[in-house]
Design a protein around this motif. Structure first.
Motif, short mmCIF file in Angstrom:
data_model
loop_
_atom_site.label_atom_id
_atom_site.label_comp_id
_atom_site.label_asym_id
_atom_site.label_seq_id
_atom_site.Cartn_x
_atom_site.Cartn_y
_atom_site.Cartn_z
N TYR A 117 0.78 -1.24 0.21
CA TYR A 117 -0.05 0.08 -0.14
C TYR A 117 1.06 1.05 0.03
O TYR A 117 0.63 2.20 -0.56
CB TYR A 117 -0.88 0.06 1.21
CG TYR A 117 -1.81 1.33 1.32
CD1 TYR A 117 -3.16 1.31 0.60
CD2 TYR A 117 -1.36 2.49 1.73
CE1 TYR A 117 -3.82 2.47 0.68
CE2 TYR A 117 -2.24 3.56 2.09
CZ TYR A 117 -3.52 3.29 1.29
OH TYR A 117 -4.19 4.65 1.28
N LYS A 137 -4.34 -8.80 1.39
CA LYS A 137 -5.44 -7.94 1.79
C LYS A 137 -6.63 -9.00 1.83
O LYS A 137 -7.35 -8.66 2.97
CB LYS A 137 -5.83 -6.85 0.63
CG LYS A 137 -6.89 -5.76 1.49
CD LYS A 137 -6.82 -4.48 0.66
CE LYS A 137 -7.74 -3.52 1.17
NZ LYS A 137 -9.28 -3.92 0.43
N GLU A 141 -8.39 -9.66 5.82
CA GLU A 141 -9.67 -9.33 5.92
C GLU A 141 -10.22 -10.46 6.48
O GLU A 141 -11.16 -10.36 7.53
CB GLU A 141 -10.15 -8.63 4.63
CG GLU A 141 -9.98 -7.23 4.27
CD GLU A 141 -10.47 -6.92 2.74
OE1 GLU A 141 -10.00 -5.71 2.46
OE2 GLU A 141 -11.08 -7.69 2.14
N GLU A 156 -12.88 -4.37 5.83
CA GLU A 156 -12.07 -3.69 4.76
C GLU A 156 -12.32 -2.28 5.14
O GLU A 156 -11.36 -1.60 4.83
CB GLU A 156 -13.02 -4.26 3.59
CG GLU A 156 -12.42 -3.34 2.32
CD GLU A 156 -13.28 -3.57 1.04
OE1 GLU A 156 -12.88 -3.20 -0.24
OE2 GLU A 156 -14.48 -4.34 1.04
N ALA A 157 -13.31 -1.92 5.59
CA ALA A 157 -13.45 -0.39 6.03
C ALA A 157 -12.51 -0.28 7.34
O ALA A 157 -11.90 1.15 7.24
CB ALA A 157 -14.96 -0.07 6.46
N HIS A 160 -8.98 0.22 5.70
CA HIS A 160 -8.88 1.56 4.94
C HIS A 160 -8.47 2.72 5.88
O HIS A 160 -7.49 3.48 5.60
CB HIS A 160 -9.99 1.69 4.10
CG HIS A 160 -10.03 3.03 3.47
ND1 HIS A 160 -9.17 3.02 2.24
CD2 HIS A 160 -10.29 4.41 3.74
CE1 HIS A 160 -9.44 4.44 1.84
NE2 HIS A 160 -10.03 5.11 2.80
N GLU A 164 -5.03 4.68 5.35
CA GLU A 164 -5.14 5.62 4.82
C GLU A 164 -4.31 6.95 5.38
O GLU A 164 -3.64 7.54 4.47
CB GLU A 164 -6.67 6.28 4.60
CG GLU A 164 -6.71 7.46 3.78
CD GLU A 164 -6.26 7.36 2.35
OE1 GLU A 164 -5.80 8.42 1.58
OE2 GLU A 164 -6.27 6.14 1.96
#
Length: 217
Positions: A117, A137, A141, A156-157, A160, A164
């Motif tokens: 990432y 990934k 997950e 998944e959220a 992120h 991020e």
């Protein structure tokens, strides 16, 4: 042949490195090379397939139980931690991360996701690395979802949110062509198909369900 002591039980969820989260659906014996061998029959939802793994080879293949919720949270937290910048040589980076994928601990999988990432925010990943990232990934997950009792979409959220901040700190540079980039992918052309090679000894009889012997002697 006496039934060996088994580390896993029927209906237990497990992780098969490079393959994903699976479920032990059966423990049975079957003749192989003139000997009766006990197998785990494992259903892998991500690929919708069954594999058969000799009980005595499961540790060698890296098959392990799902981690605890605490270990899953630690892997999540790891995604936003600082770490040493990966090499700019994608071929070496790919080999290093592939080795981690085959080891298959949840920390190894998180390290792959974090590394790729981070790299993708600097420069677009070559095709093989994009596939490796997507695979790692998904593995991460699915295991975290099982460990925490959450849906994969929820996890998944969560991933992120952890990843991020890394991307926000990194200015994506113009996509320049490195000498070792896309044109060199041909020499690795088959490597993305080799992630499941470790299961060659395990699933050779996977389509032969009709011969399964469920008896326990």
């Amino acid at each position: 042949m006496a039934k060996p002591k088994t580390e896993f039980s029927v209906n237990q969820k497990i992780v098969y490195p490079s393959q994903g989260v699976g479920k032990i659906t059966e423990i049975f014996k079957k003749e192989f090379n003139g000997e009766m061998v006990y197998y785990y029959k494992i259903y892998l939802e991500v690929s919708d397939m069954f594999v058969m793994v000799p009980v005595t080879k499961s540790k060698e293949l890296g098959i392990r139980a799902i981690v605890s919720a605490e270990e899953a949270q630690a892997a999540l937290d790891m995604l936003s931690e600082d770490f040493e910048q990966p090499t700019s040589d994608w071929k070496q980076r790919y080999q290093d991360n592939l080795a981690l994928l085959k080891k298959g601990t949840i920390a190894d999988i998180a390290a792959i996701v974090r590394c790729l990432y981070k790299r993708s925010k600097i420069k677009e990943l070559p095709i093989l690395e994009r596939k490796l990232y997507d695979n790692a990934k998904k593995l991460l997950e699915d295991e975290i979802a099982e460990a925490m009792g959450k849906l994969p979409k929820e996890v998944e959220a969560m991933l992120h949110v952890k990843l991020e901040p890394l991307g926000a700190k990194t200015e994506k540079k113009p996509s320049l062509i490195d000498e070792e980039d896309e044109d060199d992918e041909d020499e690795f052309g088959d490597m993305s198909d080799k992630n499941s090679d470790d299961s060659d000894d395990a699933d050779e009889d996977s389509d032969d369900d009709g011969d399964l012997d469920d008896g326990d002697d």
